[in-house]
Design a protein around this motif. Sequence first.
Motif, PDB file in Angstrom:
ATOM      1  N   ARG A   1      -0.651  -3.226  -4.232  1.00 44.96           N
ATOM      2  CA  ARG A   1      -1.347  -4.299  -4.924  1.00 44.96           C
ATOM      3  C   ARG A   1      -2.837  -3.971  -4.835  1.00 44.96           C
ATOM      4  N   ASP A   2      -3.479  -3.809  -5.987  1.00 51.53           N
ATOM      5  CA  ASP A   2      -4.861  -3.324  -6.064  1.00 51.53           C
ATOM      6  C   ASP A   2      -5.818  -4.508  -5.898  1.00 51.53           C
ATOM      7  N   GLN A   3      -6.300  -4.696  -4.665  1.00 53.24           N
ATOM      8  CA  GLN A   3      -7.108  -5.885  -4.358  1.00 53.24           C
ATOM      9  C   GLN A   3      -8.600  -5.583  -4.225  1.00 53.24           C
ATOM     10  N   GLY A   4      -8.988  -4.328  -4.324  1.00 53.41           N
ATOM     11  CA  GLY A   4     -10.399  -3.982  -4.216  1.00 53.41           C
ATOM     12  C   GLY A   4     -10.936  -3.518  -5.553  1.00 53.41           C
ATOM     13  N   GLN A   5     -11.677  -2.413  -5.520  1.00 47.71           N
ATOM     14  CA  GLN A   5     -12.188  -1.841  -6.760  1.00 47.71           C
ATOM     15  C   GLN A   5     -11.029  -1.373  -7.618  1.00 47.71           C
ATOM     16  N   ILE A   6     -11.009  -1.837  -8.870  1.00 50.01           N
ATOM     17  CA  ILE A   6      -9.880  -1.570  -9.743  1.00 50.01           C
ATOM     18  C   ILE A   6      -9.712  -0.066  -9.971  1.00 50.01           C
ATOM     19  N   GLY A   7      -8.500   0.429  -9.748  1.00 50.28           N
ATOM     20  CA  GLY A   7      -8.185   1.827  -9.995  1.00 50.28           C
ATOM     21  C   GLY A   7      -8.489   2.750  -8.843  1.00 50.28           C
ATOM     22  N   VAL A   8      -9.055   2.237  -7.732  1.00 48.26           N
ATOM     23  CA  VAL A   8      -9.430   3.066  -6.593  1.00 48.26           C
ATOM     24  C   VAL A   8      -8.639   2.636  -5.374  1.00 48.26           C
ATOM     25  N   LEU A   9      -7.998   3.577  -4.676  1.00 45.49           N
ATOM     26  CA  LEU A   9      -7.250   3.248  -3.473  1.00 45.49           C
ATOM     27  C   LEU A   9      -8.223   3.020  -2.327  1.00 45.49           C
ATOM     28  N   GLU A  10      -8.182   1.793  -1.750  1.00 49.57           N
ATOM     29  CA  GLU A  10      -9.084   1.414  -0.670  1.00 49.57           C
ATOM     30  C   GLU A  10      -8.289   0.786   0.466  1.00 49.57           C
ATOM     31  N   GLY A  11      -8.986   0.554   1.570  1.00 47.27           N
ATOM     32  CA  GLY A  11      -8.320   0.042   2.758  1.00 47.27           C
ATOM     33  C   GLY A  11      -7.716  -1.337   2.604  1.00 47.27           C
ATOM     34  N   ASN A  12      -8.268  -2.168   1.717  1.00 43.56           N
ATOM     35  CA  ASN A  12      -7.724  -3.517   1.570  1.00 43.56           C
ATOM     36  C   ASN A  12      -6.617  -3.605   0.529  1.00 43.56           C
ATOM     37  N   ASP A  13      -6.239  -2.491  -0.101  1.00 43.50           N
ATOM     38  CA  ASP A  13      -5.087  -2.509  -1.011  1.00 43.50           C
ATOM     39  C   ASP A  13      -3.808  -2.610  -0.195  1.00 43.50           C
ATOM     40  N   VAL A  14      -2.832  -3.352  -0.713  1.00 46.93           N
ATOM     41  CA  VAL A  14      -1.639  -3.700   0.050  1.00 46.93           C
ATOM     42  C   VAL A  14      -0.441  -2.872  -0.418  1.00 46.93           C
ATOM     43  N   PRO A  15       0.157  -2.018   0.479  1.00 46.58           N
ATOM     44  CA  PRO A  15       1.375  -1.290   0.096  1.00 46.58           C
ATOM     45  C   PRO A  15       2.555  -2.251  -0.012  1.00 46.58           C
ATOM     46  N   LEU A  16       3.382  -2.048  -1.014  1.00 46.62           N
ATOM     47  CA  LEU A  16       4.508  -2.944  -1.282  1.00 46.62           C
ATOM     48  C   LEU A  16       5.829  -2.179  -1.191  1.00 46.62           C
ATOM     49  N   GLY A  17       6.917  -2.930  -1.111  1.00 45.48           N
ATOM     50  CA  GLY A  17       8.253  -2.338  -1.193  1.00 45.48           C
ATOM     51  C   GLY A  17       8.612  -1.400  -0.076  1.00 45.48           C
ATOM     52  N   GLY A  18       8.066  -1.608   1.127  1.00 51.63           N
ATOM     53  CA  GLY A  18       8.438  -0.762   2.249  1.00 51.63           C
ATOM     54  C   GLY A  18       7.570   0.461   2.423  1.00 51.63           C
ATOM     55  N   GLY A  19       6.460   0.566   1.674  1.00 44.00           N
ATOM     56  CA  GLY A  19       5.550   1.690   1.858  1.00 44.00           C
ATOM     57  C   GLY A  19       6.009   2.941   1.134  1.00 44.00           C
ATOM     58  N   PRO A  20       5.599   4.137   1.631  1.00 44.57           N
ATOM     59  CA  PRO A  20       5.911   5.393   0.942  1.00 44.57           C
ATOM     60  C   PRO A  20       7.408   5.625   0.789  1.00 44.57           C
ATOM     61  N   GLN A  21       7.802   6.048  -0.417  1.00 41.57           N
ATOM     62  CA  GLN A  21       9.198   6.366  -0.709  1.00 41.57           C
ATOM     63  C   GLN A  21       9.277   7.824  -1.155  1.00 41.57           C
ATOM     64  N   SER A  22      10.158   8.601  -0.518  1.00 42.40           N
ATOM     65  CA  SER A  22      10.285  10.018  -0.849  1.00 42.40           C
ATOM     66  C   SER A  22      10.761  10.193  -2.288  1.00 42.40           C
ATOM     67  N   MET A  23      10.161  11.190  -2.987  1.00 44.56           N
ATOM     68  CA  MET A  23      10.548  11.501  -4.358  1.00 44.56           C
ATOM     69  C   MET A  23      11.468  12.710  -4.433  1.00 44.56           C
ATOM     70  N   ALA A  24      11.875  13.260  -3.304  1.00 45.51           N
ATOM     71  CA  ALA A  24      12.613  14.515  -3.269  1.00 45.51           C
ATOM     72  C   ALA A  24      13.898  14.433  -4.080  1.00 45.51           C
ATOM     73  N   GLY A  25      14.026  15.301  -5.071  1.00 44.89           N
ATOM     74  CA  GLY A  25      15.264  15.420  -5.836  1.00 44.89           C
ATOM     75  C   GLY A  25      15.625  14.228  -6.673  1.00 44.89           C
ATOM     76  N   ALA A  26      14.735  13.273  -6.835  1.00 46.74           N
ATOM     77  CA  ALA A  26      15.051  12.052  -7.576  1.00 46.74           C
ATOM     78  C   ALA A  26      14.280  12.015  -8.881  1.00 46.74           C
TER      79      ALA A  26
END
Length: 894
Positions: free
Chosen positions: A288-313
Amino acid sequence: MFPTMRVFALPVVLCLLAASLGAQSYTRFQTTLAYAERGGAPAPATLVGDLDDGALAYILPFDFPFFDRNYRQVFMNTNGQLAFSTADVTSAVTGSLAAPVGPVELRAAINVFRVDLCAGDRSQNLGIYPEAGRVVFQWRRVACAANAGAVYFNFQCHVFPNGNIELHYGPELVGFNQDTSFVSGIVSPSGGQSFAGFNNLLSVQTARPANGQLVTLAPTGYVYANGVDLTARLNAWPAASDFQGDNRTFVVGAFTLHPREAGGLVSGITVRHMSVAAMDGLSLVLYRDQGQIGVLEGNDVPLGGGPQSMAGASSTGFALSESIVAASVNYLLVVESTAFTTYFQRGINAAPFSILPALGDVACSVGVTGGLFSEVHEFASGPVARVAVSRFSETVPLARAGQSNVVLLSFELRNVPAHGNAIVTGMNFTLSLSGLAASDLSSCSLYREGSGSGGVDATDTLLSSISDPVSASLSFSCSEYLTQEGADYLLVCAVRGAFAGNGSVSASVTSLAYAVAGNVAPLGSAAGVAVLVAGTGNTVLLRPRPEASLAAMPVAATSSNNPANAFLLQTSFGTTTVSGLVFRGNTTGISGANLYRDSGSTPGRLDAGDTLVCAGVVVSGVSGTVTCTPPSPISIDAAGSTFLLTADFTAATAGVSHTLSLATADISALTAAAGANVTGCTLTVQPGSANGVDVNLFQMSRNAVFGGSQLAVLARLRFTGRGMGGDAPSLRLGFTHASGGAGKMVGLRALVFLEGAGPLGILDATDMLLYCREAAPLDDSVALPLLLTGSPLPVTGVRNLLICLGRASRPVSGEVTVAFKGIEGGTDVQWLATQTPQSTAVSVRNAAVNTVGGRDEYGDEGPRCSTGEDQSAVVTWLGLLALLVACTRWRRLA
């Protein structure tokens, strides 16, 4: 000034074609108004797919009401449609628009002129123009994919903030008559309602709009449904092609969820992406982009359990609980890397990241519209280089025992601009050996070319050498700084003087080592041609003659001296004699044949300079053989002799093809025979009726030179309809020589122009493009059927054509030789030429290249003719035309 919005006093109210939503409807009015083509720079948009079957994703400057929804995003389909759904915006599906409409690709869409079309240049053929109170979507000079070049269409769709729609049709540019089946009209998201566009027909129609036809559709009585709209945030869009290195994060998409009316609850999002097993070091995160739009910052909130592996999918899902009811919410898609070694190339195997609500990618309590397609990105663990391997000779290169500087590879290396200038510290090769071993080579050496000639000379720089190789794997140390323009290299070997056998050797680039982290295999074609190696023993060597050999030709049922096979005989050492040759193939219509020494002025065609070797040829229709037994044995030496076999017909059956080929096993000589079998010309007997097509190919140009953004005219071709005329045949060209990196890669394209009112033989503004095909790989085995475009082109009267060669999507350098290889197909074709046109040498140089957003990575700015004529009126719109027909249309021919 463009016309303002018109209000019609007596609109025609259309009936609903499916019962739903009560009083909701559209009114329709059709009239004429002068067509105003828009010019200038179009608005930026994101390309989805390619310029054949693809779309431009665009964020509207206003909410656009369409049926019971409001839309902020639209997809301008290359196939004549504005789509508001993301079911499949790259589809070319068409069909009746009568409700209920089945294909989801036709729903939630304005089908302006829906048919399978091709766009060649994103900036010239597809344009989006925001104006005061409207947005104009313009299709300019787009052609039917089934027969590109027959007719070019011009049309527009205007959309207004109040939901009004205008379909405006412009003039056609016609080269050959062509019937076109299309549909026109608007369809609701469910497919339950539809309203006709042009001609007030929802069925498939062929009567095309006249220049200036204008259809207006205006909504009445619509109530908007609750829902959620998903739109990409182009103002926060990440740059494409700049992801390199491990332990990195990279924004690959930015989007917004908007509430419509009361909004809804989003419980899940599925992101589609490339599927590669080696992606075990990449993960996808939704923030959820809660800081500067389009820029990943510390106050942005990861959703859905965080990082999900893309391997083979091919997709990654996130479980959510996002309430989109009172205000819009912004999101980011981010790739995280740990360690990976595979390079994912933009536009080839790295599909864009996408969210397609219409295909169920968003789980929501209410309906979801819109969608997201990101730019296509490149991912690499380190620097990346492209390799272009030249096929430096189609005459099966020959090396003899004791010979040095035998070229195994002539190739070019260039860095991929997105990943910076690379320093290569090592080049690794693999030898493919047959009939000899690595120990039969006394040395292998790596050179940087100076002249780009494809052979070792005084201008070349020796980088490294291996004496007495013992393995088929070769590794050379170097320190080469690669630029975007690239450099040419040679891998050569020396054959030991004691080698007594016969064999072949070829080489391929396997990998490059870099000064910084990363060891990504080079991109492109990496295999060279097989070199014939002859030892100290005396052997007869059979080799083809690509500069003289023909692939296919039409012949009359009663005709003599037709070129059937052109070949070269020589010895590996000393002299010997050949007492007989047997050619094999379909001989049922051949009445006689003759064998000549081809020493005249027109290689591959019989002329006064040729010498008869064998007239007593025995033709067997039972065994399918033509046996040549000369009255005295033919003397052959190491310099070699060229030969021509001709075939005669007296009353051959029309439509039957005859090919006479020669194999090494069918050569009778005092010594053994080796080399390459030679395939003869396919001679197809024509009926000789009153109706058909006559063909005359004028002499090909000589030594044409063009830079990275130019076109070179190779030849003039004339089709003349005989009687009622018929279908045009295909012209075949072959690349018989290439050096200095101008080799097996997508680097050149062949184009056919229909000559207009200007001077014949000169490409000018009156000439019209008919066809384009990329030439890859550049070798004689893949000839170019230039005029075959899905369905035959009808020929009546006289058609003058120009055959041109130009740069494709990537620059090349060096020299290529283009040879005339014959004519095939068409209606009762009569070949009027008296001689075989000679090969054309084309020198190619790199043009300045750069990374430009929205273009290919080499910034193609459109070709100019090498004659010096300004071709902007004709060809500035070609740009990425290599994507137009060839690479994308052949699948429809299968």
